[in-house]
Design an enzyme around this catalytic site. Structure first.
Site, PDB file in Angstrom:
ATOM      1  N   SER A   1       0.850  -1.190   0.000  1.00  0.00           N
ATOM      2  CA  SER A   1       0.000   0.000   0.000  1.00  0.00           C
ATOM      3  C   SER A   1       0.884   1.237   0.000  1.00  0.00           C
ATOM      4  CB  SER A   1      -0.943  -0.026   1.215  1.00  0.00           C
ATOM      5  OG  SER A   1      -1.866   1.048   1.154  1.00  0.00           O
ATOM      6  N   THR A   2       0.747   2.107   0.993  1.00  0.00           N
ATOM      7  CA  THR A   2       1.508   3.355   1.027  1.00  0.00           C
ATOM      8  C   THR A   2       3.012   3.076   0.938  1.00  0.00           C
ATOM      9  OG1 THR A   2      -0.196   4.216   2.497  1.00  0.00           O
ATOM     10  CG2 THR A   2       1.814   5.522   2.262  1.00  0.00           C
TER      11      THR A   2
ATOM     12  N   HIS B   1      -2.608  -1.087  -3.201  1.00  0.00           N
ATOM     13  CA  HIS B   1      -3.679  -0.106  -3.027  1.00  0.00           C
ATOM     14  C   HIS B   1      -3.333   1.123  -3.862  1.00  0.00           C
ATOM     15  CE1 HIS B   1      -4.400  -1.965   1.219  1.00  0.00           C
ATOM     16  NE2 HIS B   1      -4.924  -2.702   0.247  1.00  0.00           N
TER      17      HIS B   1
ATOM     18  N   ASP C   1      -4.738  -4.622   6.192  1.00  0.00           N
ATOM     19  CA  ASP C   1      -5.184  -5.464   5.086  1.00  0.00           C
ATOM     20  C   ASP C   1      -4.111  -6.506   4.773  1.00  0.00           C
ATOM     21  OD1 ASP C   1      -6.639  -6.458   2.941  1.00  0.00           O
ATOM     22  OD2 ASP C   1      -5.830  -4.979   1.534  1.00  0.00           O
TER      23      ASP C   1
ATOM     24  N   MET D   1      -0.108   1.079   5.070  1.00  0.00           N
ATOM     25  CA  MET D   1      -0.829   1.515   6.263  1.00  0.00           C
ATOM     26  C   MET D   1      -2.030   0.600   6.510  1.00  0.00           C
ATOM     27  SD  MET D   1      -2.478   5.281   6.961  1.00  0.00           S
ATOM     28  CE  MET D   1      -0.875   6.033   6.713  1.00  0.00           C
TER      29      MET D   1
END
Length: 275
Positions: free
Chosen positions: A90-91, A116, A213, A210
């Site tokens: 993600s991030t 993401h 998930d 972050m």
């Protein structure tokens, strides 16, 4: 106004003797990275919008926290299938995935990726990975057959799952359903899918991001004998998703970003296992 806080990013002017293709590549990378920052800034909504958000229905709140069971039941494969590698991020994942793919050799098992990323950016990011890797990378399309030395990036608005065919190969099945673990695509859904289809003959990699998930799916994989790794805190932009996976007791090895490509290669050669 988001500009009250000053610039949220910038693109340095071309360096001396820098080629136009190199400059264009830097522009693409910066724009992809800024999508995460801009998404955060949009959370600073005017008071009227905040008050409206407070009165949204409980059903909507539940949807944002859906467990993977809502979309895909857990049915762990008892017999291992052909090898598949799955990466969740993600991030910070845009830069980190580029680092990994620049160092991957050919002759690897199929790789599937859930990053993401806002809808509309996943295809261009897949092209960016492809341009910087020896293996072929594309945005996943429904019905595609997984091939060796290929990687498939989940679209920015659909869950990526796989299904085993009679010949032992896997096909991509994209799911346009509710968010799971607050995301669509969800790393939890991807991990659960490979556990259901491939089981212990899988490698799951939890990278920078972050939230939590993926922590449910990677624990199921670990318990089923799959080889699982997490990016270490030192090399993460955000040590959220890997930390949750580690806390869940779902990780065999904790490794630096710069070593992930090597671990993938060693796993493909049978040198890395859960036990």
């Amino acid at each position: 106004d988001i500009f009250d806080d000053g610039a949220v990013g910038f693109i340095p002017k071309p360096e001396n003797n820098e080629s136009m293709s190199s400059f264009q590549a830097r522009i693409k990378d910066t724009l992809l990275n800024l999508t995460f920052l801009l998404k955060r800034y949009t959370l600073k909504k005017p008071r009227a919008q905040i008050e409206q958000k407070k009165i949204k229905t409980k059903q909507t709140e539940v949807e944002l926290r859906n467990h993977p069971d809502v979309v895909l039941k857990s049915m762990p494969a008892l017999m291992p299938g052909n090898k598949v590698i799955a990466i969740g991020s993600s991030t910070g994942g845009v830069e980190s995935l580029l680092t990994v793919f620049k160092n991957l050799p050919i002759n690897l098992p199929p790789i599937i990726i859930t990053q993401h990323i806002p809808y509309g950016f996943s295809n261009s990011f897949a092209h960016r990975l492809n341009d910087n890797s020896e293996i072929d990378v594309c945005e996943a399309k429904d019905g595609m057959t997984l091939e060796k030395s290929h990687a498939y990036l989940s679209p920015g608005n659909m869950h990526l799952t796989i299904t085993k065919q009679r010949d032992g190969k896997y096909k991509i099945n994209l799911l346009d359903t509710v968010k799971v673990s607050r995301h669509r695509p969800s790393v939890d859904i991807m991990f659960r899918s490979i556990n259901n289809q491939t089981g212990s003959n899988s490698m799951a990699i939890m990278m920078t991001g972050m939230g939590d998930d993926g922590s449910i799916g990677i624990k199921e994989l670990y318990d089923n004998g799959a080889y699982t790794v997490a990016q270490n805190e030192e090399s993460c932009v955000v040590f959220g998703m890997p930390a949750k996976a580690i806390e869940a007791g779902a990780v065999k090895d904790i490794i630096h970003l710069n070593d992930i490509a090597q671990y993938i290669t060693e796993y493909s050669k049978g040198k890395r296992k859960n036990k």
